[in-house]
Each structure stands twice: as structure tokens, then as C-alpha cells.
Scaffold this motif. Sequence first.
Motif, PDB file in Angstrom:
ATOM      1  N   LYS A  44       0.831  -1.212   0.000  1.00 30.93           N
ATOM      2  CA  LYS A  44       0.000   0.000   0.000  1.00 30.93           C
ATOM      3  C   LYS A  44       0.861   1.255   0.000  1.00 30.93           C
ATOM      4  N   THR A  45       1.807   1.303   0.951  1.00 30.81           N
ATOM      5  CA  THR A  45       2.666   2.479   1.051  1.00 30.81           C
ATOM      6  C   THR A  45       3.469   2.659  -0.229  1.00 30.81           C
ATOM      7  N   THR A  46       3.908   1.557  -0.812  1.00 31.15           N
ATOM      8  CA  THR A  46       4.699   1.641  -2.038  1.00 31.15           C
ATOM      9  C   THR A  46       3.892   2.300  -3.154  1.00 31.15           C
ATOM     10  N   LEU A 159      -2.929   9.974   1.911  1.00 36.06           N
ATOM     11  CA  LEU A 159      -2.876   9.828   3.366  1.00 36.06           C
ATOM     12  C   LEU A 159      -2.459   8.407   3.717  1.00 36.06           C
ATOM     13  N   ASP A 160      -1.283   8.264   4.317  1.00 38.51           N
ATOM     14  CA  ASP A 160      -0.782   6.930   4.657  1.00 38.51           C
ATOM     15  C   ASP A 160      -1.073   6.612   6.117  1.00 38.51           C
ATOM     16  N   GLU A 161      -2.081   5.801   6.351  1.00 41.17           N
ATOM     17  CA  GLU A 161      -2.505   5.430   7.701  1.00 41.17           C
ATOM     18  C   GLU A 161      -2.454   6.620   8.653  1.00 41.17           C
ATOM     19  N   PRO A 162      -3.150   7.693   8.295  1.00 46.10           N
ATOM     20  CA  PRO A 162      -3.001   8.908   9.107  1.00 46.10           C
ATOM     21  C   PRO A 162      -3.585   8.747  10.503  1.00 46.10           C
TER      22      PRO A 162
HETATM   23 MG    MG Z   1       2.592   1.211   4.933  1.00 43.90          MG
END
Ligand code: MG
Lengths: 347, 275
Positions: A44-46, A159-162
Motif C-alpha cells: 500500500k505504502t509503495t 494519506l498513509d494510515e493517518p
Molecule cells: Mg505502509
Amino acid sequence: MSNKIIELKGLTKNFDDQQVLKGIDLNIYENEFLTLLGPSGCGKTTILRIIAGFEEPSNGELLFNGIDISKVPPYKREINTVFQKYALFPFLNVHDNVAFGLNLKKVDKSVIDQKVSRMLKLVGLEGFEKRDVTLLSGGQQQRVAIARALINEPKVLLLDEPLGALDAKLRKEMQFELKKIQKEVGITFIFVTHDQEEALSMSDTVVVMNNGIIQQIGSPVDIYNEPENRFVADFIGDSNIIEGNMIRDCLVCFDGIEFECVDKGFKENEEVEVVLRPEDIDIVEPDKSKLKGTVASIVFKGVHYEIIVRTARRDYKIHTTDYHEVGKDVGLSFTDEDIHVMYKMEN
Amino acid sequence: MKQFKNLVRPYIIWSFVLIVVPLFLIVLYSVTTGGNSLVNIQFTGENFKKIFEPVYMNVFIRSFKLGLITTVLCLVIGYLLAYFISRFSEKAQNILILAVTIPMWINMLLRTYAWISLLSDNGIINSLLTLLGLDPVSMMYTDFSVIVGLTCDLLPFMVIPIHTSLAKMDHSLIEAAYDLGANPFKTFWRVVFKLSIPGVVNGTIMVFLLSISSFVIPKLLGGGQYVLIGNLIEEQFISVGDWNFGSAISLLLAVAILIMIRIMKKIDPDENGGA
Ligand SMILES: [Mg+2]
Ligand SMILES: Nc1ncnc2c1ncn2[C@@H]1O[C@H](COP(=O)(O)OP(=O)(O)OP(=O)(O)O)[C@@H](O)[C@H]1O
């Protein structure tokens, strides 16, 4: 929906010899609240970092308004990010953090001040201009990070796991507020989480991922009600997953019993998997059902009881507000629509 | 915990004897006459007055000038070096930092003699120049040789604190700056440099302090006529034997350095509570 703003076409990413993204095809639309959902390490982050410009894809295309931007540096993209750990500048106060982007563009100071206070109002931090960001609570830092990103008027906010670092109650509040903010500013949000409840309650579109592959794209209701495979069914909510076979359209057989259903388009006698959500199953008198068993356990879960009913072939998990004693003989009942037939996963 | 407190006592006594008593003696010497015979002491302000005579004032000014030049050179070269090192993988960084500190393991006299053999009139550099058909340059016993020697000697004291603050920097802050529209140049000035200020301040204080009070390098690379504060103090204690005047100089130097440190610390955002 409206126009496509971002398109990922056959996107792959390798780190060393490990393939982290294995061909991602995804269209993201204007004004959409899209959530990438999946277990830890699924990529996901990638994906987010590729869209932001911090990583280059190994293969495939990344289109922004139809133009390939995979070589454009992050500071030239009309995309902003809310980082997982906020990444606020510790040496700047709230005002200067939020104004960072505008200061770079040499915007007039009075305009900046005006925009900053409007942004802080939007995120519920009116009058916090002079505060030291390192002394704010997690939730407040979060809001500053959102204001700092939104003030640049990006077309897309990542938004990365904000909400990952917030406690349960604050999390719920922020979920609601993020959704509200997104409606107000009217831009695309790409949100990453591994919390399925969060994904379902906030998004227009949910993208379920596993191991660098998209498993299903759909609205929260579709994802929940019509999971395409065992992984999605398992990952989203509780479910009973049962192997069976499709006798013909609208007739499925599992546990040696034939059931009418609403699913079509499978081959005759194709091996399939069936999902029955625990809350869709009713407990009835044994003689009123084709599927019979005894209550093996009952646990109170707050709103409902979780009951395990042992049948001849397997245990079924059921959520109900009624109490049933352990050892009682019962029947299980569900309607045709409650049966969700899925393609069987290869492995 | 009680028994630990008792264990600390001998150390407190020793540090009292080794640090506080000598310091007290220096203060005492600086305001008295009669050297180290404590029997017939007389209080006086003459020692401090003497410092302000032009001969000695010039030494102070020259030392501060030299210290300043050395510090600025160390800062520029040291920052570039530290930044360069911080771009490598963690493993490579450890090796490179080790390499920076290697000269510190070698005896300072040896290092200084190495400089002499490089810089002297018939040294390595001049031999090379002659070989290339150029005129030899006289480099020894000048400001140049002293500054080169000091800069190289003190460089690690600048590189290490700056590298430490660069290495512990949260990389996501750099990404945040890029994300908000800062190009690499602006990101450096607005974020990276700001975050490395604590290291810059510490390195600057350290290098300035060491350069202004050094006396071996100026003596060997600057020659006999090259007098700095460090040499002056050494002279007063060892050859002239005027301990009172030597103490006064030391004390004034210490106070001057203390004031400089206060000023430098003001620049460090961490020391002001980030406000
Ligand atoms: Mg991640
Ligand atoms: N810079 C990198 N170098 C090598 N491997 C990496 C790098 N970044 C990510 N990976 C690997 O890529 C895979 C996917 O990582 P990613 O961070 O995208 O997962 P994620 O879905 O965001 O997980 P999480 O929910 O834990 O944040 C992981 O196996 C991770 O170890």
C-alpha cells in the motif's frame, strides 16, 4: 463517476530481487475517496510513494490527467501527502508549518496569513498559529499535517494510515472529520489503512490488496456483500467460508445440501467457495431448516452474541442478539441472497 | 540506591582535588603577586592590567583571528564532508567516520612533523612544483601553514557532531519538504541545514575552543616568532615563570570562550526550547 485523474497501468515495483507490486491497474477519479486496504507489507505504502514521486515504478505507467508523470519529481506534482508520522517541521510553529508550501511560492504575506487561518479553521485548530508543533497532541499534529498539505490546493491528497497513531475514540472522530473535509474541499483522497472498518465507513471506493496484487475494487457495499474471493471475504468482516460446487445457475451445493442462490455465470459443477456472513444466519427450530446442528459455544460481544453451531460437516459462526443455550439442537436458516458464491482461489 | 550514593563519594573527592582546587588556585594566582609561594601573597589587579598592553592585546587579537579563520574553514569543509558521508549506507558511514578520525589516533607531534615535511621549502609539495617546472613557494612559518595545520588537525571535531545530527535526522522531513514543493536546494536550506544546526553549533564551539588555545601546531608550523595565546600562557608558566600573569591570561581566555559559547548556544534552536 467524473473524470479520471490518476491511472496506474500495469505498475510493478521491485526492491532488490523482491517484487513488491505485481502489476497494478487502477483508475482514480476526481473527487473520489479511495482507500487502499490490505494486510501489512502488501504494498500500500509503495503505491502511495510512487504516486507521490518518492519511488519510481520499475515498470508500467503512472498517468496524471492523461500524462505520464513517473519521472516528474515530487515537488513538481500537484499531489500532497499526509505522512504516517505527520513529519511536521519541529523548528517551525503551527503557522509556519502550514505556510511552508506557500512561502516557497513567494505568496504575499497577508494572503498567506489569511489562508493559514482559514485552513486551521477547516481542521478545527483556530487560533493555534503560534503554538509549538512538538507540544501538540497526536490528533492536533495530525490536523496540522492535513492543513499543511491542503493549503497548497493539490488535486490529490495522499494519506498513509493517518489515523494509525490515534486512540480508538479520536480515530472515530477524525474519520468523520476527514470525510467532512474531503467533501468540503472537493478533491481526491487516496487513503491507506489496514483497518477494514475504517475503509468501509469512509470510502467511495475500496481497493483490497494482498501481496502486491489487487484482489478487488468496488464500493464498500459491493466489497462486503459480493467478495470476489476467499481473501477478500476473509479480510473484510467475519465470515463462514465453505467449499462447494455450482450445480447450475442459481443452485449451489455445499455440506451435501443443495441451496437456491442468486449467483450465475459459473460453469456447471464448478468448484466454488461460498460466503455466509455470521449476521445473515438465523437460528431457528431444527425442523424448519435443511442445515441442523447444536450450539457449541456462546460469547457475549457487546452488541450481539457470537454463537458457534456445530453441524455434521463444520462449525458455523453466527451473530445474533438472541441467547441460545449451549447443547441446544438448532437449525440454521438464511435466504438465497445471503449466499455469496465466489471463484475458488488457485492455491 | 543508598549504597550507590556512597560509592560515588571518592570520585567527588577526587574531582574536587583535581578540578576545583587547581581552578581555585588559578583564580587566586591571577589576582595576587609572588608566584606560587602562598606564604606572603598580596592582592593586585596588575596582572589583568598587563594583558591590555598592546604587545599582549595583539596576541589576543591574532589568536582570535586565527581561531575564527580556522573555524570557518573547518565549518565549510567539515559540513561538506559530513553531508557527503551521510549520503552513504549506514555501514559505509561507519567506515567513513572511522577514516575521518584515524588521524586523531596518531600522535599530534608526528602529524605536525608530517605537515612540516609536506610544506617546508624543500618539502614534498615544493619538490612536486619544481618537477612540474614551477617556482617553489615558501609556505612554512606563515599564517598559511598554521591555518592548514590547525584546520586539518581539528576537522574531525567539526565533522563528527555535524554528521551525528545529519544521521539522526528524520528522513520523512526531507520528503515532506519535497512534497510541499521545495526543490533539492530549498529543501537543503530550509530543512536539512536547520536540523543540523545543533551539530554545527557544537562543532564550531569545539573547533574554536581548541584552535584558540592550541600551542604545539603554531609553535612548530609557525616558527618561534609566531606567538598565540596558547604559546603566551605556556611561556609564562614554563620559561618566564610568571605564574600570576599566566593565570590571568588563562582566566581571561576562559571567560572569553565562555561568552562565545553562550552566544553560539543562542543560535541552537534546541537550546531555546524551539521558540
Ligand atoms: Mg505502509
Ligand atoms: N525501500 C525499500 N527497500 C526494500 N524493500 C522495501 C522498501 N520499501 C518497502 N519494501 C518492502 O516492500 C513490501 C511492501 O511494503 P509497503 O511498505 O508498501 O507495505 P504496506 O502495505 O504499506 O505495509 P504496512 O501496512 O505495514 O505499512 C514490504 O515487504 C517491504 O519490506
